[in-house]
Design a protein around this motif. Structure first.
Motif, PDB file in Angstrom:
ATOM      1  N   ASP A   1       1.016   6.217  -6.264  1.00  0.00           N
ATOM      2  CA  ASP A   1       0.139   6.090  -7.437  1.00  0.00           C
ATOM      3  C   ASP A   1       0.687   5.075  -8.436  1.00  0.00           C
ATOM      4  OD1 ASP A   1      -1.979   7.610  -6.884  1.00  0.00           O
ATOM      5  OD2 ASP A   1      -1.428   9.326  -8.123  1.00  0.00           O
TER       6      ASP A   1
ATOM      7  N   MET B   1       0.053   1.571  -7.517  1.00  0.00           N
ATOM      8  CA  MET B   1      -1.309   1.143  -7.835  1.00  0.00           C
ATOM      9  C   MET B   1      -1.447   0.850  -9.330  1.00  0.00           C
ATOM     10  SD  MET B   1      -2.750   1.375  -4.860  1.00  0.00           S
ATOM     11  CE  MET B   1      -4.513   1.441  -5.068  1.00  0.00           C
TER      12      MET B   1
ATOM     13  N   ALA C   1       0.419  -2.412 -10.321  1.00  0.00           N
ATOM     14  CA  ALA C   1      -0.327  -3.588  -9.868  1.00  0.00           C
ATOM     15  C   ALA C   1      -1.555  -3.810 -10.738  1.00  0.00           C
ATOM     16  CB  ALA C   1      -0.731  -3.415  -8.405  1.00  0.00           C
ATOM     17  N   ALA C   2      -2.228  -2.712 -11.109  1.00  0.00           N
ATOM     18  CA  ALA C   2      -3.429  -2.841 -11.941  1.00  0.00           C
ATOM     19  C   ALA C   2      -3.080  -3.408 -13.308  1.00  0.00           C
ATOM     20  CB  ALA C   2      -4.108  -1.482 -12.090  1.00  0.00           C
TER      21      ALA C   2
ATOM     22  N   TYR D   1      -2.327  -6.942 -13.030  1.00  0.00           N
ATOM     23  CA  TYR D   1      -3.543  -7.686 -12.701  1.00  0.00           C
ATOM     24  C   TYR D   1      -4.330  -8.027 -13.964  1.00  0.00           C
ATOM     25  CZ  TYR D   1      -8.399  -8.447 -11.356  1.00  0.00           C
ATOM     26  OH  TYR D   1      -9.675  -8.955 -11.251  1.00  0.00           O
TER      27      TYR D   1
ATOM     28  N   GLY E   1       0.356  -8.006  -8.452  1.00  0.00           N
ATOM     29  CA  GLY E   1      -0.843  -7.873  -9.282  1.00  0.00           C
ATOM     30  C   GLY E   1      -1.141  -9.154 -10.042  1.00  0.00           C
TER      31      GLY E   1
ATOM     32  N   ILE F   1      -5.250 -14.345  -2.957  1.00  0.00           N
ATOM     33  CA  ILE F   1      -5.612 -12.971  -3.314  1.00  0.00           C
ATOM     34  C   ILE F   1      -5.337 -12.015  -2.160  1.00  0.00           C
ATOM     35  CG2 ILE F   1      -7.554 -11.461  -3.854  1.00  0.00           C
ATOM     36  CD1 ILE F   1      -8.833 -13.973  -5.130  1.00  0.00           C
ATOM     37  N   THR F   2      -5.757 -12.427  -0.976  1.00  0.00           N
ATOM     38  CA  THR F   2      -5.738 -11.517   0.167  1.00  0.00           C
ATOM     39  C   THR F   2      -4.343 -10.951   0.450  1.00  0.00           C
ATOM     40  OG1 THR F   2      -7.482 -12.875   1.097  1.00  0.00           O
ATOM     41  CG2 THR F   2      -6.453 -11.273   2.559  1.00  0.00           C
TER      42      THR F   2
ATOM     43  N   GLY G   1      -2.692  -8.524  -2.078  1.00  0.00           N
ATOM     44  CA  GLY G   1      -3.481  -7.290  -2.045  1.00  0.00           C
ATOM     45  C   GLY G   1      -3.145  -6.444  -0.830  1.00  0.00           C
ATOM     46  N   LEU G   2      -3.063  -7.097   0.345  1.00  0.00           N
ATOM     47  CA  LEU G   2      -2.708  -6.358   1.560  1.00  0.00           C
ATOM     48  C   LEU G   2      -1.324  -5.734   1.411  1.00  0.00           C
ATOM     49  CD1 LEU G   2      -4.054  -8.675   4.407  1.00  0.00           C
ATOM     50  CD2 LEU G   2      -4.964  -6.490   3.620  1.00  0.00           C
TER      51      LEU G   2
ATOM     52  N   ILE H   1       0.041  -4.672  -1.363  1.00  0.00           N
ATOM     53  CA  ILE H   1      -0.088  -3.470  -2.205  1.00  0.00           C
ATOM     54  C   ILE H   1      -0.599  -2.304  -1.363  1.00  0.00           C
ATOM     55  CG2 ILE H   1      -1.289  -2.415  -4.164  1.00  0.00           C
ATOM     56  CD1 ILE H   1      -1.503  -5.220  -5.388  1.00  0.00           C
ATOM     57  N   ILE H   2      -1.645  -2.566  -0.573  1.00  0.00           N
ATOM     58  CA  ILE H   2      -2.228  -1.500   0.244  1.00  0.00           C
ATOM     59  C   ILE H   2      -1.182  -0.930   1.195  1.00  0.00           C
ATOM     60  CG2 ILE H   2      -3.941  -0.976   2.027  1.00  0.00           C
ATOM     61  CD1 ILE H   2      -5.694  -3.174   0.802  1.00  0.00           C
TER      62      ILE H   2
ATOM     63  N   ALA I   1       1.498   1.151  -0.741  1.00  0.00           N
ATOM     64  CA  ALA I   1       0.961   2.428  -1.214  1.00  0.00           C
ATOM     65  C   ALA I   1       0.682   3.352  -0.039  1.00  0.00           C
ATOM     66  CB  ALA I   1      -0.307   2.203  -2.030  1.00  0.00           C
ATOM     67  N   LEU I   2       0.157   2.788   1.029  1.00  0.00           N
ATOM     68  CA  LEU I   2      -0.146   3.564   2.231  1.00  0.00           C
ATOM     69  C   LEU I   2       1.125   4.175   2.809  1.00  0.00           C
ATOM     70  CD1 LEU I   2      -2.738   4.141   3.792  1.00  0.00           C
ATOM     71  CD2 LEU I   2      -2.173   2.249   5.303  1.00  0.00           C
TER      72      LEU I   2
ATOM     73  N   THR J   1       2.121   7.104   0.730  1.00  0.00           N
ATOM     74  CA  THR J   1       1.159   8.203   0.887  1.00  0.00           C
ATOM     75  C   THR J   1       1.382   8.914   2.210  1.00  0.00           C
ATOM     76  OG1 THR J   1      -0.439   6.840  -0.292  1.00  0.00           O
ATOM     77  CG2 THR J   1      -1.284   8.790   0.789  1.00  0.00           C
TER      78      THR J   1
END
Lengths: 321, 307, 338
Positions: free
Chosen positions: B234, B237, B240-241, B244, B257, B275-276, B279-280, B282-283, B286-287, B290
């Motif tokens: 979390d 995320m 990064a937000a 951003y 971000g 961007i791509t 972003g990947l 970050i995913i 975080a993944l 999780t």
């Protein structure tokens, strides 16, 4: 004599799980005549509930029937297609489960659940017709018609159990399977329930399979009894025979466990040992490790269910030599 | 009297001490995949991702071909090719190298923020739940209020007030997760308080602080470990937000971000690589956390995540 | 009905402490942190005297505690005060921007549920198959996608590459702004005006941002629906319905899904906060003139009253939603009575 309503032949059921395969039911055979009531008794885990679900092809995953036939009026349920099964459930064979408190969907009214059941089998039925029919059945079960418009949480446990039976009977099936129907009811409600079932059996000309661990209940209600142990039938006979002169040592043990005020027992007899591990069942007779009359052969070879006298079958080496 | 304590202590410790926790995790490696199936493999995948990212954060220079700030690595805004596998940005920096170095920032901030929230939230939850009373009611009300409010919006407010900087963003992120730990720990303490062995400790006159540390806290650890891992996801995320929308870090520190925000202005001309890839990343990160958290939850306490 | 009303009032009263606490936190943080509206307005190099005068005028010279209680007094009279930076009431920009955020959030919620719940239910029904695994993977990944990144990717694909959909704003520049004076909800306004072209334009602008929110947040609901469905499908009444010959479709979707929906509703209340946060990020990404952008702008200007006002409105939105969720609860579940 008519053809039997249910003819079970060599039925075996497996539950494959990660540590092996549970041999839940093995080589079970019996017949049920029209209008007859049969009791399936045994300790919990003996396969009697699994057997009950198998009659409707409702085994929970991963359970499956690996062998045998269940002939209902001569049609094999085991090989029946989904559509045919769906038509048969409720309309020909009805089932009542052990927990009335959780067997009704809490979010729908009683009327809705009756209507849904009828609509499934008679697509043209209107809501009003359904309500009228359901009302009549409820009155047969001595429940006020108005209760139709209530939700399950507004009704008592005994009432919900009667409604479950009503839902079972609404389509006039000729076979009712009742799986521990009184377990969660108190004694007085249970007594009423037994009378009710006897009455319904006459009026609706029902054949009944009563699954229970409660020997007292079974004794009052059924004509014949099948005693199950470790997924197999140990002994089968009329209720009088089973209680009057039990043949199988397991049956003797079971009857000995029922408290009896008249006999002035000094202490409650309990059976030593625990139900068998069905992943690795004992070699030979499944009851041999707990059997007080165990012989050498019992630990070596499994006995077969053999007819001892007319209408009396037993699976024990004591009688099978 | 001592007997009661002795009898109780090993039971509690055998089940819940950090050492036994570790043993449980290691022990589960040998057989868990049989018992837990898919969940176990998900956790392993999570661990692999997290370890990979940690390696990237600690030894970026072994992976990245350029430095994150190197402004003359090739042509400007060039699409991915052999030398620049993720392309280059508007300042001729290598996007791949920036992604590699950026892992440092986000992992550092997310981990410290989660640590800070837990350091504040856990003791508050322990005391509040254990002692109850007016303080408990006031604390709970405050924590519930913050908890029910959109966390990111609060973090935005704090981050904007504090201004850019690694420490400031860490503070802003950590504030919004304090209630998570508080509520979790308090809830568990309320049930643990009623346990027999806690009452037994009471009856032999053990002081409150000892009971809290010795009998209650160890029982909370398993849950906290799970939530900590999910919390890092979390926090990743949130960090990064914040960066951003330009509230995160001063320019000069590579940050995923922020790189996405810079890439945004070149998006209309079809520059997708700026961007791509961040972003990947970050995913994936975080993944990873999780999956790790959920795997742990399954193995340590399958009921935990049902709520 | 009476009980329901009483319940609603109690719930609304209960949100007062929550708003009060949030405000206190924000109020203190705003005042304690460096920077103030006067320097933000006049620049750091303005003469000392001018700055002091301005501070005096805005009441910033009073002790914080006095400022705090004055603000609370104002709030008790349902007055959010005036902006410190622009000559306007705090409610003016909020009235203008709030409908934009609500419109975005509601459609975001719609897509969230429309994607998440059916996928989750389907996966539960097909559990342990390849499709189930695929849907679970989608759920877990979607949960970890930054919403603004998803938005940018959507812009790239549908705006830049395919050129199908607009990537910024609520309308095209050609659409007359006079159309939108009625409610501020553009979809409703254009319909009221009977202007279908404008309606289409608004809808097309709304599609990408709300779909973005929906996709990202659907992850949670996929997982939640699946887990709840699996639980419900194990229950006795499902088996009993099957035993009565009720068709598989009705069993799974009428009985199963409706029962699984109750915990999903609870989650919806909690997720709304996340949805709002996502909306703020989406607004930044899609140049959506809503509350999130207002908040960001005014934070930079140190416009204390407006920032506080926006926070109050967000808090009220969260409370209203959780109240609505409770009411829905009672509508779905006959066991719940207020």
């Amino acid at each position: 004599m008519d053809k039997p309503i249910l003819d079970v032949r060599n039925l075996s059921i497996d539950y494959p799980i990660s540590i092996g395969t549970v041999e839940a039911v093995r080589d079970v055979s019996f017949t049920l005549e029209k209008g007859e009531a049969l009791g399936l008794v045994g300790e919990s885990g003996c396969g009697k509930s699994t057997l009950g679900l198998a009659f409707l092809q409702l085994l929970r995953a991963p359970g499956r029937i690996i062998d045998g036939q269940i002939l209902y009026h001569g049609n094999d349920i085991v090989t029946m297609k989904n559509d045919a099964l769906m038509k048969m459930r409720g309309r020909n064979i009805a089932m009542v489960f052990q927990n009335p408190l959780t067997s009704l969907d809490p979010l729908y009214s009683i009327e809705d659940q009756f209507y849904e059941t009828m609509k499934q089998h008679e697509p043209k039925i209107t809501k009003a017709e359904a309500a009228e029919k359901a009302g009549k059945v409820l009155e047969d079960l001595s429940i006020d018609k108005k209760r139709l418009y209530e939700y399950p949480h507004q009704l008592s446990g005994g009432m919900r159990q009667r409604i479950m039976i009503g839902l079972g009977l609404i389509l006039n099936p000729d076979l009712l399977i009742a799986d521990e129907p009184t377990t969660s009811l108190d004694v007085i409600v249970e007594a009423g329930f037994i009378d009710l079932l006897a009455k319904l059996r006459r009026e609706y000309n029902l054949s009944i399979i009563l699954i229970s661990h409660n020997l007292g209940l079974v004794a009052e209600m059924v004509d014949r009894i099948a005693v199950m142990y470790g997924g197999k039938i140990m002994e089968l006979g009329t209720a009088e025979d089973i209680f009057g002169k039990p043949l199988h040592p397991y049956t003797e043990g079971l009857i000995g466990c029922v408290p009896n005020i008249k006999l002035d027992q000094k202490s409650l007899v309990s059976m030593p040992g625990s139900p068998p591990d069905l992943v690795n069942p004992p070699k030979g007779c499944r009851f041999s490790p707990r059997c007080p009359k165990c012989m050498d052969i019992c630990r070596e070879k499994e006995p077969e269910l053999k007819t001892k006298e007319k209408g009396r079958q037993v699976s024990c080496w004591l009688y099978n030599k | 009297m001592n007997k009661t304590e002795k009898k109780n202590t090993p039971v509690v410790e055998a089940r819940f001490s950090p050492a036994s926790l570790l043993r449980k995790i290691i022990g589960s490696v040998s057989k868990a995949h049989k018992t837990y199936g898919l969940e176990w493999w998900i956790m392993i995948a999570g661990i692999v991702i997290v370890l990979f990212m940690l390696y990237m954060a600690f030894f970026p220079q072994t992976i990245a071909p350029f430095s994150a700030l190197d402004q003359d690595t090739g042509p400007q805004l060039s699409a991915p090719d052999k030398t620049h596998i993720f392309g280059t940005d508007n300042l001729k920096r290598d996007v791949f190298s920036r992604v590699v170095f950026g892992s440092r920032t986000i992992l550092g901030v997310a981990f410290s923020a989660a640590l800070l929230s837990s350091i504040i939230g856990i003791p508050l939850g322990l005391f509040s739940g254990y002692f109850g009373g007016a303080l408990d009611r006031i604390l709970s009300l405050i924590m519930d209020s913050i908890y029910s409010f959109p966390g990111l919006i609060l973090a935005i407010a704090f981050a904007a007030m504090l201004g850019p900087g690694v420490i400031n963003i860490t503070l802003a992120v950590s504030v919004i997760y304090i209630p998570t730990y508080f509520r979790l720990v308090r809830g568990q303490v309320l049930t643990l308080k009623e346990e027999l062995y806690v009452e037994a400790a009471h009856s032999i006159g053990a002081p409150n602080i000892i009971i809290l540390i010795k009998y209650i806290f160890p029982n909370v650890i398993a849950t906290v470990v799970v939530v900590f891992s999910l919390n890092i996801a979390d926090a990743i995320m949130t960090e990064a937000a914040l960066s951003y929308i330009g509230l995160g870090l001063p320019a000069g520190i590579p940050d995923w971000g922020m790189d996405i925000a810079i890439g945004k202005s070149f998006l209309p001309s079809g520059v997708w690589w700026m961007i791509t890839f961040p972003g990947l990343a970050i995913i994936l990160l975080a993944l990873g956390f999780t999956m790790l958290g959920e795997g742990l939850a399954e193995i340590l306490n399958p009921r935990l995540l049902e709520k | 009905m009476k009980g329901l009303l009483r319940y609603a009032i109690t719930r609304i009263l209960l949100t007062i402490p929550m708003i009060f606490i949030l405000l206190t936190v924000v109020f203190l943080v705003l005042r304690v942190m460096p920077g103030d509206p006067v320097s933000a307005m006049l620049g750091a190099h303005a003469p000392e005297r001018v700055i002091e005068e301005k501070k005096e005028e805005l009441g910033l010279n009073k002790p914080i505690i006095i400022q705090y209680f004055e603000y609370l007094g104002q709030l008790a009279r349902f007055d959010l005060g005036e902006s410190m930076v622009l000559k306007q009431k705090v409610t003016d920009p909020i009235k203008e921007k709030l409908p934009a955020t609500i419109e975005l959030t509601l459609w975001g919620m719609f897509f969230t549920l429309a994607i998440g719940v059916p996928l989750g239910a389907y996966a539960a029904n097909k559990r342990r198959t390849g499709r189930d695994f695929g849907i679970r993977l989608y759920g877990n990944v979607a949960y970890c996608i930054p919403v603004y990144w998803m938005g940018l990717m959507m812009q790239l694909v549908f705006g830049v590459w395919l050129k199908w959909l607009p990537i910024a704003g609520r309308t095209s520049p050609r659409i007359m702004s006079s159309l939108f004076s009625n409610t501020g909800f553009y979809l409703i306004d254009t319909l009221l005006a009977g202007n279908l072209r404008a309606f289409g334009d608004v809808a097309v602008h709304l599609l990408l941002p709300s779909l973005t929110l929906g996709i990202v947040l659907s992850g949670v609901f996929v997982r939640l629906t699946r887990a709840n469905m699996l639980d419900v499908l194990k229950s006795d009444f499902i088996l009993a319905a099957r035993a009565r010959g009720v068709s598989e479709k009705l069993v799974v979707y009428k009985h199963g899904l409706k029962n699984a929906f109750i915990p999903i509703l609870t989650m919806l209340g909690l997720q709304f906060a996340i949805l709002l946060a996502g909306a703020v990020l989406t607004e930044t990404t899609f140049s959506w003139p809503g509350m999130g952008r207002l908040l960001m702008e005014r934070i930079y200007l140190r416009d204390y009253p407006t920032v506080q006002g926006v926070i109050v409105v967000f808090a009220i939105m969260v409370s209203v939603i959780s109240l609505l969720v409770d009411l829905l609860y009672a509508a779905v579940d006959p066991r719940v009575k207020y």
